[in-house]
Design an enzyme around this catalytic site. Structure first.
Site, PDB file in Angstrom:
ATOM      1  N   GLY A 354       0.828  -1.199   0.000  1.00 23.19           N
ATOM      2  CA  GLY A 354       0.000   0.000   0.000  1.00 23.19           C
ATOM      3  C   GLY A 354       0.853   1.235   0.000  1.00 23.19           C
ATOM      4  O   GLY A 354       2.073   1.171  -0.126  1.00 23.19           O
ATOM      5  N   GLY A 359       5.395   7.302   1.991  1.00 20.15           N
ATOM      6  CA  GLY A 359       6.000   6.495   0.938  1.00 20.15           C
ATOM      7  C   GLY A 359       5.298   5.163   0.794  1.00 20.15           C
ATOM      8  O   GLY A 359       4.375   4.841   1.554  1.00 20.15           O
ATOM      9  N   VAL A 361       4.700   1.069   0.817  1.00 20.95           N
ATOM     10  CA  VAL A 361       5.018   0.017   1.764  1.00 20.95           C
ATOM     11  C   VAL A 361       5.036  -1.318   1.029  1.00 20.95           C
ATOM     12  O   VAL A 361       4.131  -1.618   0.246  1.00 20.95           O
ATOM     13  CB  VAL A 361       3.985  -0.034   2.909  1.00 20.95           C
ATOM     14  CG1 VAL A 361       4.367  -1.079   3.930  1.00 20.95           C
ATOM     15  CG2 VAL A 361       3.863   1.325   3.580  1.00 20.95           C
ATOM     16  N   LYS A 375       9.013   0.268   4.498  1.00 19.81           N
ATOM     17  CA  LYS A 375       8.476   1.556   4.068  1.00 19.81           C
ATOM     18  C   LYS A 375       9.574   2.276   3.314  1.00 19.81           C
ATOM     19  O   LYS A 375      10.646   2.529   3.853  1.00 19.81           O
ATOM     20  CB  LYS A 375       8.022   2.359   5.288  1.00 19.81           C
ATOM     21  CG  LYS A 375       7.260   3.613   4.925  1.00 19.81           C
ATOM     22  CD  LYS A 375       6.830   4.378   6.163  1.00 19.81           C
ATOM     23  CE  LYS A 375       5.605   3.801   6.826  1.00 19.81           C
ATOM     24  NZ  LYS A 375       4.359   4.356   6.309  1.00 19.81           N
ATOM     25  N   ASP A 472      -0.949  11.421  13.603  1.00 17.08           N
ATOM     26  CA  ASP A 472      -1.710  10.878  12.480  1.00 17.08           C
ATOM     27  C   ASP A 472      -2.342   9.533  12.852  1.00 17.08           C
ATOM     28  O   ASP A 472      -2.216   8.554  12.146  1.00 17.08           O
ATOM     29  CB  ASP A 472      -0.808  10.734  11.253  1.00 17.08           C
ATOM     30  CG  ASP A 472      -1.621  10.565   9.967  1.00 17.08           C
ATOM     31  OD1 ASP A 472      -2.849  10.786  10.009  1.00 17.08           O
ATOM     32  OD2 ASP A 472      -1.030  10.213   8.940  1.00 17.08           O
TER      33      ASP A 472
END
Ligand SMILES: *[C@@H]1O[C@H](CO)[C@@H](O)[C@H](O)[C@H]1NC(C)=O
Ligand SMILES: *[C@@H]1O[C@H](CO)[C@@H](O)[C@H](O)[C@H]1NC(C)=O
Ligand SMILES: *[C@@H]1O[C@H](CO)[C@@H](O)[C@H](O)[C@H]1NC(C)=O
Ligand SMILES: *[C@@H]1O[C@H](CO)[C@@H](O)[C@H](O)[C@H]1NC(C)=O
Ligand SMILES: *[C@@H]1O[C@H](CO)[C@@H](O)[C@H](O)[C@H]1NC(C)=O
Ligand SMILES: *[C@@H]1O[C@H](CO)[C@@H](O)[C@H](O)[C@H]1NC(C)=O
Ligand SMILES: *[C@@H]1O[C@H](CO)[C@@H](O)[C@H](O)[C@H]1NC(C)=O
Ligand SMILES: *[C@@H]1O[C@H](CO)[C@@H](O)[C@H](O)[C@H]1NC(C)=O
Ligand SMILES: *[C@@H]1O[C@H](CO)[C@@H](O)[C@H](O)[C@H]1NC(C)=O
Ligand SMILES: *[C@@H]1O[C@H](CO)[C@@H](O)[C@H](O)[C@H]1NC(C)=O
Length: 678
Positions: A354, A359, A361, A375, A472
């Site tokens: 994903g 960035g 993954v 990542k 986040d």
């Protein structure tokens, strides 16, 4: 310096004091329960009670450590239960109950219902039928005042303790109709051995015994996290742990009666025991502190001497080895780019899991078979190699069972990779927002996920060496391991991307629409409380199974926060609960909605800290504050009035304590708050 003779003398006093206390025949704790009324002198009830209690001393069934009996008719019927600790022999058991019968009546001279506990036995009587009934109120805690291990091992200790208690719980539950009792030991950090005991009254069903012990174990954070000893004791079940063997495992003599102890290690059980009652029933809200002032003072003196005489040198040596370890770990954390390229098959599309905020993954498999997640950072992280390395090292030290573990990094040319443990069950959003997969998440699982997220955030905010504000938090950053435990990912990214990490303003906002606290989204002001806001949104999403930013209520699309708030205020909160979990534990679900609403309050200072969130999740005896209106900034046009209000709120240290919590909570919270200066 104090001479060793004096030391010996002081310890002798200590032991004498301890002995004296041990022989005082009084309950550890007792409840006289007024709710069930009083009897009058010379009444039938009293005669029945006397008859029943006198039969306790002479009965023979006590051999199993459990005795129940009732006597009398109709409203004058008295029922009584006696329970001895599973390792106590029948003679001691009878003796302990014999003392209890006269003592309990003295302490509660006319109450129809009463309970008293000794180390070795418990006695209860009541005018209602108490056999086979799980009783969830009248619970008390005891804890040793001393910490079992240093702050950085505290999590490990609590984990080890929980694992041990969970395994004893299942043994006790399966114990049969005569005895539900289990003891065991486990190794704990800092070369300690943990000893623990759990017991239910054997008249409970397996189901009731299990849930009683689950509840008792859940109370440990309130009672005795990382303490050298603690107990959660209730009428239907109890648990106790110590770092010495306090129960009789066949051969060993029971330690409390042993008068010879090495002077340097005073016996922990009788030091300074703090008993707090956590009863849900409104008997009387008192905190009893059994203090042995002389013993405590002597203990303090001894600890001081021991600390300065023994610990000083080894401590310094220990620090040096730690530094060595750190230097070594730089090497072991760094991966070759070629290794990773092979592991991901040249970063093939097939291995792409994903795209995250920083960035792509990828999934990879190392030559030894270990599966990892990589990542690949977008290339403009804005800092030099050395700084990047240093930050990775710091972030890699953040280890907690509810954080995805950073295994290492790779730095080659302009490639920067972060290597994480792989989570087989992807992320929470894949389950929660998928109409079919959602069914895998029953309420129990969701509740566990919520608890895990809360503990992970608390660790980032308070318990780790760095103070990390995640910024986040969202469902796609909550990963799930093979057992569906929640683990937070993408923490510490602000460190790796040259954003200042202390509370302040930032020009670069990294959050996600729908989860960001209004003060952060609008003014870039972030603090631990903006993470709390995101946590609140997550909780409401988990309960409702709907995304905050595209919430559907029939035909209408509105936002989850205002919908939840409206329903909560109108007493129809069950409307927001995901239909697939409507049959779950309703009180727990409602409590989670309540906690979620407290977290998304508009006023930053009104939002609880993560430490109090965890207390609220763990203990039903804590009364929750009434939430105020959440921040409805999800509306497309932010109204100016609101934004002006929010500008003026800024978290200060004194604001951070919530006011409405009960006694235990505020005491606990005060001690947590003291960790703040950093
Ligand atoms: C029962 O007696 C206790 C004192 O012994 C008293 O505090 C309590 O109010 C009485 N309860 C009732 C219901 O009369
Ligand atoms: C209870 O009975 C005893 C004798 O049986 C008597 O001496 C006592 O005065 C009575 N007490 C009350 C309060 O009636
Ligand atoms: C119970 O205690 C009383 C004294 O409180 C004593 O006289 C009696 O013998 C004891 N009974 C048993 C069975 O131990
Ligand atoms: C116990 O006594 C109280 C007060 O007298 C009464 O309200 C209650 O109904 C009684 N309980 C039972 C099961 O008889
Ligand atoms: C125990 O640990 C807590 C938190 O880690 C700390 O605040 C407290 O001061 C410690 N207490 C003692 C007696 O060391
Ligand atoms: C710990 O428990 C095991 C049984 O599970 C027992 O064999 C062992 O002796 C115990 N260790 C200590 C130090 O008591
Ligand atoms: C409770 O007491 C009754 C009668 O005395 C007895 O038949 C029953 O086995 C007891 N139950 C337990 C669990 O000991
Ligand atoms: C990976 O790509 C490099 C060139 O970018 C190529 O030389 C190599 O053969 C590729 N390896 C695989 C396994 O595709
Ligand atoms: C989670 O992953 C484990 C291991 O891959 C798997 O056995 C389990 O079925 C998964 N759980 C769900 C709910 O998909
Ligand atoms: C953050 O920005 C606000 C205005 O948006 C300003 O009043 C405040 O002083 C700033 N705080 C810090 C810590 O820079």
């Amino acid at each position: 310096m104090v001479s060793s003779r004096l030391l010996f003398f002081l310890s002798a006093i200590f032991l004498l004091t301890a002995q004296a206390v041990a022989q005082t025949a009084d309950f550890l704790y007792h409840f006289c329960l007024n709710d069930n009324g009083n009897y009058t002198a010379n009444s039938t009830y009293e005669r029945n009670l006397n008859h029943l209690l006198s039969s306790f001393s002479s009965n023979t069934e006590i051999d199993y450590g459990f005795y129940n009996s009732s006597y009398g008719q109709n409203s004058d019927q008295v029922s009584a239960i006696g329970l001895c600790r599973g390792d106590v022999n029948p003679d001691d058991c009878r003796g302990c109950l014999n003392i209890s019968t006269s003592l309990l009546k003295q302490h509660c001279p006319n109450q129809k219902e009463a309970i008293g506990w000794f180390d070795h036995c418990m006695l209860r009587y009541s005018n209602r039928s108490i056999l086979g009934v799980k009783e969830t109120s009248s619970i008390f805690y005891m804890s040793n005042v001393n910490n079992a291990s240093s702050a950085n091992n505290a999590d490990k200790f609590n984990n080890d303790l929980r694992t041990l208690l969970e395994s004893l719980r299942s043994q006790a539950v399966a114990g049969g109709s005569l005895r539900k009792f289990a003891t065991g030991n486990a190794t704990a950090p800092e070369f300690q051995t943990l000893y623990a005991l759990v017991q239910c009254t054997p008249d409970l069903s397996e189901l009731d015994c299990n849930s009683c012990l689950v509840d008792a174990i859940q109370r440990i954070p309130v009672c005795c996290n990382n303490k050298k000893g603690g107990r959660v004791v209730g009428p239907s079940c109890n648990l106790r742990f110590e770092i010495y063997q306090f129960y009789n495992s066949t051969a060993a003599a029971s330690p409390p009666t042993s008068p010879v102890a090495p002077p340097v290690s005073p016996p922990p059980p009788l030091t300074n025991t703090n008993t707090t009652k956590g009863s849900e029933r409104n008997t009387s809200r008192t905190i009893i502190i059994i203090i042995v002032p002389i013993a405590a003072f002597v203990l303090l003196v001894i600890s001081f001497c021991v600390y300065f005489r023994v610990k000083r040198r080894p401590r310094r040596e220990k620090l040096e080895t730690v530094e060595d370890d750190e230097i070594r770990s730089v090497e072991s954390l760094q991966f070759d780019f070629s290794t990773i390229r092979v592991a991901t098959d040249n970063f093939s599309e097939a291995n792409k899991l994903g795209q995250g905020g920083f960035g792509d993954v990828y999934k990879g498999r190392l030559s030894d078979g270990q599966v990892i997640a990589i990542k690949r950072l977008s290339k403009n992280s804005g800092q030099g190699d050395l700084e990047f390395k240093n930050e990775v090292l710091l972030v890699a030290k953040l280890q907690h069972r509810n954080l995805v573990r950073l295994l290492g990094f790779c730095l080659e040319r302009d490639e920067r990779l972060l290597i994480y443990e792989f989570m087989p069950n992807t992320s929470l959003d894949h389950f929660l927002f998928d109409p079919i997969k959602r069914a895998h998440l029953d309420w129990q699982r969701r509740y566990k996920i919520i608890g895990g997220i809360a503990r992970g955030i608390l660790y980032l905010h308070e318990d780790s060496r760095l103070r990390i504000i995640h910024r986040d938090l969202k469902a796609s950053n909550i990963l799930l391991d093979a057992e569906m435990n929640s683990k937070i990912s993408d923490f510490g990214m602000a460190r790796l991307f040259l954003l200042d990490q202390t509370q302040g303003n930032t020009s670069r906002i990294v959050g996600t629409y729908g989860y960001m606290a209004p003060e952060y989204a609008m003014h870039g002001q972030f603090s631990v409380k903006s993470d709390v806001f995101s946590f609140g949104v997550l909780v409401l999403e988990i309960v409702s199974g709907q995304k905050n930013n595209c919430f559907r209520n029939g035909e209408n699309v509105e936002d989850l926060l205002s919908y939840a708030w409206k329903n909560w205020r109108e007493g129809t909160a069950s409307n927001i609960v995901d239909p697939t979990i409507r049959l779950g534990a309703t009180t727990e679900i409602m409590r989670c909605i309540h906690i979620g609403l407290l977290c998304v309050q508009e006023n930053v200072a009104d939002r609880p800290t993560m430490a109090s969130v965890i207390l609220m999740l763990n203990s039903y005896s804590i009364t929750l504050q009434v939430p105020s209106q959440p921040a409805f900034f999800m509306h497309n046009n932010i109204d100016l009035e609101t934004s002006r209000l929010m500008q003026s709120t800024w978290v200060t240290k004194s604001d951070e304590r919530s006011k409405g919590d009960s006694v235990e909570a505020s005491r606990n919270e005060a001690s947590i708050t003291e960790l703040y200066p950093r």
